[in-house]
Write an enzyme that holds these catalytic residues in place. Structure first.
Site, PDB file in Angstrom:
ATOM      1  N   GLU A  92       0.833  -1.201   0.000  1.00  0.00           N
ATOM      2  CA  GLU A  92       0.000   0.000   0.000  1.00  0.00           C
ATOM      3  C   GLU A  92       0.873   1.259   0.000  1.00  0.00           C
ATOM      4  O   GLU A  92       0.525   2.266  -0.622  1.00  0.00           O
ATOM      5  CB  GLU A  92      -0.930   0.001   1.220  1.00  0.00           C
ATOM      6  CG  GLU A  92      -1.873  -1.183   1.309  1.00  0.00           C
ATOM      7  CD  GLU A  92      -2.956  -1.171   0.252  1.00  0.00           C
ATOM      8  OE1 GLU A  92      -2.999  -0.223  -0.561  1.00  0.00           O
ATOM      9  OE2 GLU A  92      -3.775  -2.109   0.227  1.00  0.00           O
ATOM     10  N   TRP A  97       1.760   1.644  -3.477  1.00  0.00           N
ATOM     11  CA  TRP A  97       0.690   2.244  -4.298  1.00  0.00           C
ATOM     12  C   TRP A  97       0.737   3.762  -4.195  1.00  0.00           C
ATOM     13  O   TRP A  97       0.542   4.477  -5.185  1.00  0.00           O
ATOM     14  CB  TRP A  97      -0.667   1.713  -3.840  1.00  0.00           C
ATOM     15  CG  TRP A  97      -1.812   2.145  -4.701  1.00  0.00           C
ATOM     16  CD1 TRP A  97      -2.710   3.124  -4.417  1.00  0.00           C
ATOM     17  CD2 TRP A  97      -2.179   1.630  -5.989  1.00  0.00           C
ATOM     18  NE1 TRP A  97      -3.619   3.255  -5.443  1.00  0.00           N
ATOM     19  CE2 TRP A  97      -3.324   2.336  -6.411  1.00  0.00           C
ATOM     20  CE3 TRP A  97      -1.663   0.636  -6.808  1.00  0.00           C
ATOM     21  CZ2 TRP A  97      -3.946   2.094  -7.628  1.00  0.00           C
ATOM     22  CZ3 TRP A  97      -2.300   0.386  -8.022  1.00  0.00           C
ATOM     23  CH2 TRP A  97      -3.422   1.104  -8.418  1.00  0.00           C
ATOM     24  N   TRP A 149     -20.706  10.972 -19.760  1.00  0.00           N
ATOM     25  CA  TRP A 149     -21.137  11.190 -18.381  1.00  0.00           C
ATOM     26  C   TRP A 149     -22.448  11.961 -18.345  1.00  0.00           C
ATOM     27  O   TRP A 149     -22.750  12.747 -19.244  1.00  0.00           O
ATOM     28  CB  TRP A 149     -20.078  11.964 -17.601  1.00  0.00           C
ATOM     29  CG  TRP A 149     -18.734  11.321 -17.536  1.00  0.00           C
ATOM     30  CD1 TRP A 149     -17.581  11.772 -18.109  1.00  0.00           C
ATOM     31  CD2 TRP A 149     -18.390  10.100 -16.875  1.00  0.00           C
ATOM     32  NE1 TRP A 149     -16.538  10.921 -17.840  1.00  0.00           N
ATOM     33  CE2 TRP A 149     -17.002   9.888 -17.075  1.00  0.00           C
ATOM     34  CE3 TRP A 149     -19.107   9.170 -16.118  1.00  0.00           C
ATOM     35  CZ2 TRP A 149     -16.328   8.787 -16.559  1.00  0.00           C
ATOM     36  CZ3 TRP A 149     -18.439   8.073 -15.597  1.00  0.00           C
ATOM     37  CH2 TRP A 149     -17.078   7.878 -15.814  1.00  0.00           C
ATOM     38  N   ASN A 162     -10.933   2.152   3.150  1.00  0.00           N
ATOM     39  CA  ASN A 162     -10.485   2.041   1.764  1.00  0.00           C
ATOM     40  C   ASN A 162     -11.390   1.157   0.909  1.00  0.00           C
ATOM     41  O   ASN A 162     -11.673   1.483  -0.248  1.00  0.00           O
ATOM     42  CB  ASN A 162      -9.054   1.519   1.704  1.00  0.00           C
ATOM     43  CG  ASN A 162      -8.486   1.594   0.296  1.00  0.00           C
ATOM     44  OD1 ASN A 162      -8.409   2.667  -0.284  1.00  0.00           O
ATOM     45  ND2 ASN A 162      -8.119   0.454  -0.266  1.00  0.00           N
ATOM     46  N   TRP A 192     -15.935  10.877 -12.720  1.00  0.00           N
ATOM     47  CA  TRP A 192     -14.982  10.691 -11.633  1.00  0.00           C
ATOM     48  C   TRP A 192     -14.455  12.029 -11.119  1.00  0.00           C
ATOM     49  O   TRP A 192     -14.072  12.135  -9.938  1.00  0.00           O
ATOM     50  CB  TRP A 192     -13.805   9.833 -12.107  1.00  0.00           C
ATOM     51  CG  TRP A 192     -13.004  10.430 -13.228  1.00  0.00           C
ATOM     52  CD1 TRP A 192     -13.240  10.316 -14.570  1.00  0.00           C
ATOM     53  CD2 TRP A 192     -11.861  11.290 -13.107  1.00  0.00           C
ATOM     54  NE1 TRP A 192     -12.315  11.030 -15.291  1.00  0.00           N
ATOM     55  CE2 TRP A 192     -11.451  11.632 -14.426  1.00  0.00           C
ATOM     56  CE3 TRP A 192     -11.126  11.774 -12.024  1.00  0.00           C
ATOM     57  CZ2 TRP A 192     -10.354  12.457 -14.672  1.00  0.00           C
ATOM     58  CZ3 TRP A 192     -10.045  12.598 -12.271  1.00  0.00           C
ATOM     59  CH2 TRP A 192      -9.660  12.928 -13.579  1.00  0.00           C
ATOM     60  N   TRP A 239      -9.458   7.644  -8.107  1.00  0.00           N
ATOM     61  CA  TRP A 239     -10.670   7.895  -8.884  1.00  0.00           C
ATOM     62  C   TRP A 239     -10.535   7.442 -10.332  1.00  0.00           C
ATOM     63  O   TRP A 239     -11.485   6.908 -10.909  1.00  0.00           O
ATOM     64  CB  TRP A 239     -11.061   9.370  -8.799  1.00  0.00           C
ATOM     65  CG  TRP A 239     -11.849   9.622  -7.560  1.00  0.00           C
ATOM     66  CD1 TRP A 239     -11.403  10.111  -6.366  1.00  0.00           C
ATOM     67  CD2 TRP A 239     -13.240   9.320  -7.379  1.00  0.00           C
ATOM     68  NE1 TRP A 239     -12.428  10.141  -5.450  1.00  0.00           N
ATOM     69  CE2 TRP A 239     -13.568   9.668  -6.049  1.00  0.00           C
ATOM     70  CE3 TRP A 239     -14.227   8.804  -8.200  1.00  0.00           C
ATOM     71  CZ2 TRP A 239     -14.852   9.502  -5.534  1.00  0.00           C
ATOM     72  CZ3 TRP A 239     -15.503   8.642  -7.688  1.00  0.00           C
ATOM     73  CH2 TRP A 239     -15.814   8.990  -6.376  1.00  0.00           C
TER      74      TRP A 239
END
Length: 499
Positions: free
Chosen positions: A284, A287, A315, A350, A368, A391
């Site tokens: 993590e 990431w 969208w 998360n 997003w 996102w």
């Protein structure tokens, strides 16, 4: 008298705090100490920096508390944190001149606005003939240090982490913070309140109930995480109803702790051997590193999809549905619980972040970018790199992203990861008494069950704002409308794909 004379003649360094609001494992402070410099600590708040991505309300609240804590820590060591408001490239050279500093020490930024500011600062100090030196205080590796076999930036996490993960073994600096030499009487500027960081509305006041904002608290959270969270993280991290995640993200976002400190603490709990450090928790941290790697190399991504072909995704604009999502009124309990937790605490689990993000972009077909803006304003751990990456991952338009056609079912996500409803019932008290069988599908519950537990849908809890099967079909139809365009632009896509 000798000590006083030494203090008068000691060389001074201006240390510019940015997103490194700590006294330990801070390379700028370490450099000043190693060179016997008297430190003039400075923080400059420029409310225009970042423009639409300047810190949001929750992040500013956190920053206010973090600066207060840092100022207190410096005061306890005999110094004073200088605060000012405006453009760093204009104010820092003046402060250096006024306080007799012969160098500027600071930690590097990697976001577009931060990079622009530090370039302007470097130019201003060059013109003033004052030395500057910058350091990496925020990451395990510099973004430009990690390249794929073609010498290009990675866009897939696994090979990136394989190439960069040795960074977890970089040890934090061990200098004693109480040996730092701070200037006793730097030129005063602004007070903390005069920076105007706190939002005008009172929403932020409840955050005090959930967070202790200080370097000491961050260190305590590292110790707790290494001891209690990491050993079972892989098995418990997806269950929002238990204490299975570290909650270190806001401390990392403003640099009250460093990733090196986190990695070192985790590694200290693991035995030596070939598998040391190969755990999900440290991935993590990887990431987060990957997110900064992407932001540095592709600075357009906070406002544009990394995969250009998604720029024309159809969208919808639906202010009512967006409002329902923001305030936890969608009629899907796991989604609403997450959004209510966010609004109450400035933080969200998360796994639930992934569920609520998927719901917005796929069930509601809302961009997003709308979700990223709301998270940016309400998260105490708001971080441009991680927020953007998260996102775009959810929307299928970023690097290493989940395919858009992978659509989370908000009902089964709740049943799988919060099966007993501890999390959802905590944030949605009106559903506290409903049986587990109907918790995530209250609209399907028999009327007598709802009446027995005094639940009137549409009054005590909203009806679903969209039907899951219909929303899923609509999302797939939207995706299919782009397929022809996808095929036509496949060659363009290859330009942006670096493995």
């Amino acid at each position: 008298m000798i000590a006083e004379k030494d203090m008068q003649t000691r060389a001074r360094a201006l240390v510019w705090f940015r997103k490194d609001l700590r006294l330990r494992d801070n390379p700028a402070l370490e450099s000043a100490l190693a060179n016997g410099k008297e430190i003039i600590p400075v923080f400059i708040w420029n409310e225009e920096e970042g423009r639409r991505w300047r810190p949001g309300a929750a992040s500013r609240w956190w920053l206010h508390q973090a600066l207060k804590s840092l100022a207190d820590s410096i005061k306890n060591l005999g110094g004073c944190l200088v605060l000012d408001k405006g453009r760093a490239e204009e104010l820092l050279p003046l402060l250096a001149k006024e306080n007799g500093a012969d160098e500027l020490l600071y930690s590097r930024a990697y976001d577009p606005a931060g990079l622009t500011t530090q370039e302007a600062v470097e130019e201003a100090f060059d013109n003033a003939g004052i030395r500057t030196e910058s350091f990496n205080a925020s990451l395990l590796n510099e973004p430009w240090e990690i390249q794929n076999s073609s010498g290009k930036p990675f866009q897939v996490f696994t090979p990136y982490w394989r190439r960069s993960r040795n960074g977890i073994y970089k040890k934090p600096a061990t200098y004693p913070a109480n040996k730092l030499i701070f200037s006793e009487k730097p030129t005063p500027r602004s007070s903390l309140d005069e920076l105007g960081l706190l939002p005008e509305h009172q929403w932020h006041e409840k955050l005090f109930m959930h967070w202790d904002v200080s370097e000491v608290a961050g260190q305590a959270q590292i110790a707790h995480s290494a001891r209690e969270i990491v050993p079972s993280y892989a098995n418990r991290r997806n269950s929002p109803g238990i204490d299975g995640t570290s909650r270190l993200s806001p401390y990392l976002a403003w640099g009250l702790i460093s990733p090196r400190q986190v990695c070192h603490a985790v590694l200290q709990t693991e035995p030596e051997g070939s598998n040391r450090g190969e755990n999900k928790f440290l991935a993590e941290i990887g990431w987060r590193e990957f997110s900064y790697h992407l932001l540095y190399h592709f600075p357009r991504i906070p406002d544009q999809p990394l995969r250009p072909k998604y720029a024309k995704f159809p969208w919808l604009s639906d202010s009512h549905a967006l409002s329902d999502w923001k305030y936890g009124r969608t009629g899907y309990p796991i989604v609403d619980a997450g959004m209510r937790q966010l609004y109450e605490t400035g933080w969200m689990h998360n796994r639930v972040r992934m569920v609520v993000a998927s719901f917005l972009v796929k069930h509601l077909l809302i961009s997003w970018e709308e979700g990223a803006r709301w998270f940016w304003d309400t998260l105490v751990d708001a971080d441009l790199a991680s927020n953007t990456q998260g996102w775009q991952w959810a929307a299928g338009c970023g690097a290493d992203a989940a395919p858009y056609f992978r659509i989370f079912n908000p009902i089964t996500q709740g049943e799988k990861f919060d099966s007993k409803g501890h999390y959802s019932r905590h944030w949605i008290p009106s559903l506290k008494a409903i049986p587990d069988k109907w918790l995530y599908r209250p609209c399907e519950a028999p009327t007598e069950i709802l009446q027995e537990h005094s639940i009137e849908l549409g009054v005590d809890y909203p009806k679903p704002c969209v039907d899951h099967p219909e929303a899923r079909a609509r999302a797939l139809l939207a995706l299919s409308s782009l397929r022809r365009s996808f095929e036509e632009r496949e060659k363009d896509y290859c330009v942006y794909t670096c493995y």
